[in-house]
Write a protein that holds these residues in place. Structure first.
Motif, PDB file in Angstrom:
ATOM      1  N   LYS A   1      35.089-106.437  59.635  1.00  0.00           N
ATOM      2  CA  LYS A   1      34.780-105.188  58.945  1.00  0.00           C
ATOM      3  C   LYS A   1      33.264-104.980  58.934  1.00  0.00           C
ATOM      4  CE  LYS A   1      36.863-104.370  54.999  1.00  0.00           C
ATOM      5  NZ  LYS A   1      37.201-104.403  53.548  1.00  0.00           N
ATOM      6  N   ILE A   2      32.843-103.753  59.158  1.00  0.00           N
ATOM      7  CA  ILE A   2      31.410-103.432  59.126  1.00  0.00           C
ATOM      8  C   ILE A   2      31.139-102.447  57.992  1.00  0.00           C
ATOM      9  CG2 ILE A   2      29.461-102.445  60.378  1.00  0.00           C
ATOM     10  CD1 ILE A   2      30.744-103.253  62.966  1.00  0.00           C
ATOM     11  N   LEU A   3      30.141-102.759  57.194  1.00  0.00           N
ATOM     12  CA  LEU A   3      29.694-101.873  56.114  1.00  0.00           C
ATOM     13  C   LEU A   3      28.390-101.216  56.554  1.00  0.00           C
ATOM     14  CD1 LEU A   3      30.478-101.162  53.094  1.00  0.00           C
ATOM     15  CD2 LEU A   3      28.736-102.819  52.432  1.00  0.00           C
ATOM     16  N   VAL A   4      28.338 -99.889  56.508  1.00  0.00           N
ATOM     17  CA  VAL A   4      27.145 -99.158  56.944  1.00  0.00           C
ATOM     18  C   VAL A   4      26.623 -98.325  55.769  1.00  0.00           C
ATOM     19  CG1 VAL A   4      26.172 -97.547  58.608  1.00  0.00           C
ATOM     20  CG2 VAL A   4      28.081 -99.011  59.282  1.00  0.00           C
ATOM     21  N   ALA A   5      25.347 -98.459  55.480  1.00  0.00           N
ATOM     22  CA  ALA A   5      24.727 -97.689  54.396  1.00  0.00           C
ATOM     23  C   ALA A   5      23.977 -96.490  54.968  1.00  0.00           C
ATOM     24  CB  ALA A   5      23.775 -98.579  53.597  1.00  0.00           C
ATOM     25  N   VAL A   6      24.174 -95.313  54.357  1.00  0.00           N
ATOM     26  CA  VAL A   6      23.488 -94.104  54.809  1.00  0.00           C
ATOM     27  C   VAL A   6      22.845 -93.408  53.609  1.00  0.00           C
ATOM     28  CG1 VAL A   6      25.072 -93.787  56.737  1.00  0.00           C
ATOM     29  CG2 VAL A   6      25.544 -92.641  54.576  1.00  0.00           C
ATOM     30  N   LYS A   7      21.811 -92.622  53.895  1.00  0.00           N
ATOM     31  CA  LYS A   7      21.083 -91.926  52.830  1.00  0.00           C
ATOM     32  C   LYS A   7      20.930 -90.448  53.176  1.00  0.00           C
ATOM     33  CE  LYS A   7      16.872 -92.189  49.998  1.00  0.00           C
ATOM     34  NZ  LYS A   7      15.571 -92.850  49.807  1.00  0.00           N
ATOM     35  N   ARG A   8      21.043 -89.624  52.163  1.00  0.00           N
ATOM     36  CA  ARG A   8      20.843 -88.179  52.307  1.00  0.00           C
ATOM     37  C   ARG A   8      19.364 -87.877  52.073  1.00  0.00           C
ATOM     38  NH1 ARG A   8      21.096 -83.796  48.417  1.00  0.00           N
ATOM     39  NH2 ARG A   8      21.863 -81.848  49.340  1.00  0.00           N
ATOM     40  N   VAL A   9      18.707 -87.285  53.086  1.00  0.00           N
ATOM     41  CA  VAL A   9      17.270 -87.006  53.010  1.00  0.00           C
ATOM     42  C   VAL A   9      17.005 -85.582  53.486  1.00  0.00           C
ATOM     43  CG1 VAL A   9      16.634 -89.423  53.390  1.00  0.00           C
ATOM     44  CG2 VAL A   9      16.831 -87.874  55.333  1.00  0.00           C
ATOM     45  N   VAL A  10      15.794 -85.115  53.268  1.00  0.00           N
ATOM     46  CA  VAL A  10      15.381 -83.828  53.816  1.00  0.00           C
ATOM     47  C   VAL A  10      15.415 -83.923  55.343  1.00  0.00           C
ATOM     48  CG1 VAL A  10      13.486 -82.166  54.010  1.00  0.00           C
ATOM     49  CG2 VAL A  10      13.932 -83.287  51.826  1.00  0.00           C
ATOM     50  N   ASP A  11      16.015 -82.931  55.996  1.00  0.00           N
ATOM     51  CA  ASP A  11      16.154 -82.960  57.440  1.00  0.00           C
ATOM     52  C   ASP A  11      14.795 -83.141  58.117  1.00  0.00           C
ATOM     53  OD1 ASP A  11      18.289 -82.169  59.689  1.00  0.00           O
ATOM     54  OD2 ASP A  11      16.350 -81.311  60.228  1.00  0.00           O
ATOM     55  N   TYR A  12      14.777 -83.951  59.179  1.00  0.00           N
ATOM     56  CA  TYR A  12      13.499 -84.291  59.821  1.00  0.00           C
ATOM     57  C   TYR A  12      12.838 -83.096  60.492  1.00  0.00           C
ATOM     58  CZ  TYR A  12      16.075 -84.479  64.260  1.00  0.00           C
ATOM     59  OH  TYR A  12      16.839 -84.164  65.353  1.00  0.00           O
ATOM     60  N   ASN A  13      13.580 -82.012  60.710  1.00  0.00           N
ATOM     61  CA  ASN A  13      12.989 -80.812  61.307  1.00  0.00           C
ATOM     62  C   ASN A  13      12.322 -79.899  60.276  1.00  0.00           C
ATOM     63  OD1 ASN A  13      13.647 -81.098  64.125  1.00  0.00           O
ATOM     64  ND2 ASN A  13      15.790 -80.800  63.551  1.00  0.00           N
ATOM     65  N   VAL A  14      12.527 -80.190  58.997  1.00  0.00           N
ATOM     66  CA  VAL A  14      12.005 -79.340  57.925  1.00  0.00           C
ATOM     67  C   VAL A  14      10.578 -79.760  57.581  1.00  0.00           C
ATOM     68  CG1 VAL A  14      12.274 -78.699  55.500  1.00  0.00           C
ATOM     69  CG2 VAL A  14      14.294 -78.903  56.966  1.00  0.00           C
TER      70      VAL A  14
END
Length: 249
Positions: free
Chosen positions: A2-15
């Motif tokens: 099993k793989i656990l992946v952590a992700v984060k919500r950030v301001v889009d890099y194009n903004v």
């Protein structure tokens, strides 16, 4: 595995990021948000490992507000199997996130945890290292190549002098660098399928974790604008200006 992946919500890099008028932080109201680019690479690597038969399940996790469900749905559309949101409205900081991920790792018992090496909003580059320390697991940071084997994973990492390959005993924590892979775009059919995949919401208290920020931001300000350059007529004039005006020599 099993793989656990952590992700984060950030301001889009194009903004183009704007500072709030009161200097308390970065403006996020009515601003496009997306998954942290390094975390996209982490999700892509997990999906590739599953496609290669090295993983059986991918669980994607985020710590943040309710809107982070959109980010998790994106990861599900890329190929993750299920998602968990540790919902909180307080400012997330590396140690708090690492503690939440530790609690989830102990619950889910993954063989591998993959994170982006850093988030583009705070550039802390701390969560993966802190998580490995809290769990007592081996860690491979700045990964540009990941090759799992029976009970181990070989991680090629970028260092100042070139490349270094470390052989880690599983379970382990890996943080991804830009050169690891090229994340795929989520297709429309997969986006529709992602809406039906399980997404569990828990709170930090239920995990026994305190996410109260330990650091306080005093002020956020735009960098000063660069002054215009000047031309000098001779080396002697340049040296004089460096001494009397710039005062760097």
């Amino acid at each position: 595995m099993k793989i656990l992946v952590a992700v984060k919500r950030v301001v889009d890099y194009n903004v183009k990021v704007r500072v709030k008028a009161d200097g308390t932080g970065v403006e996020t109201a009515n601003v496009k948000m997306s998954m942290n680019p390094f975390d996209e690479i982490a999700v892509e690597e997990a999906v590739r490992l599953k496609e290669a038969g090295r993983a059986t399940e991918i669980v994607v996790v985020s710590v943040g507000p309710a809107q982070a469900q959109e980010t998790l749905r994106t990861a599900l559309a890329m190929g993750a199997d299920r998602a968990i949101l540790v919902q909180t409205d307080v400012e997330t900081q590396p140690l708090g996130v690492a503690k939440a991920l530790k609690a989830l790792a102990e619950k889910e018992q993954p063989g591998l945890v993959i994170l982006g090496k850093q988030a583009i909003d705070d550039d802390a580059n701390q969560t993966g290292q802190m998580l490995a320390a809290l769990l007592g697991w081996a860690q491979g940071t700045f990964a540009s190549k990941v090759v799992p084997a029976e009970g181990t994973v070989a991680v090629t990492r970028e260092i100042d002098g070139g490349l270094e390959t470390v052989d880690l005993k599983l379970p382990a924590v890996v943080t991804t660098d830009l050169r690891l892979n090229e994340p795929r775009y989520a297709s429309l059919p997969n986006i529709m399928k992602a809406k039906k995949k399980p997404l569990e919401t828990v709170d930090a208290a239920g995990l026994g974790v305190d996410l109260t920020p330990r650091l306080k931001t005093l002020k956020v300000a735009e960098p000063p604008k660069r002054a215009g350059g000047v031309k000098v007529g001779s080396v002697q004039e340049l040296v004089a200006k460096l001494k009397t005006e710039a005062r760097v020599i």
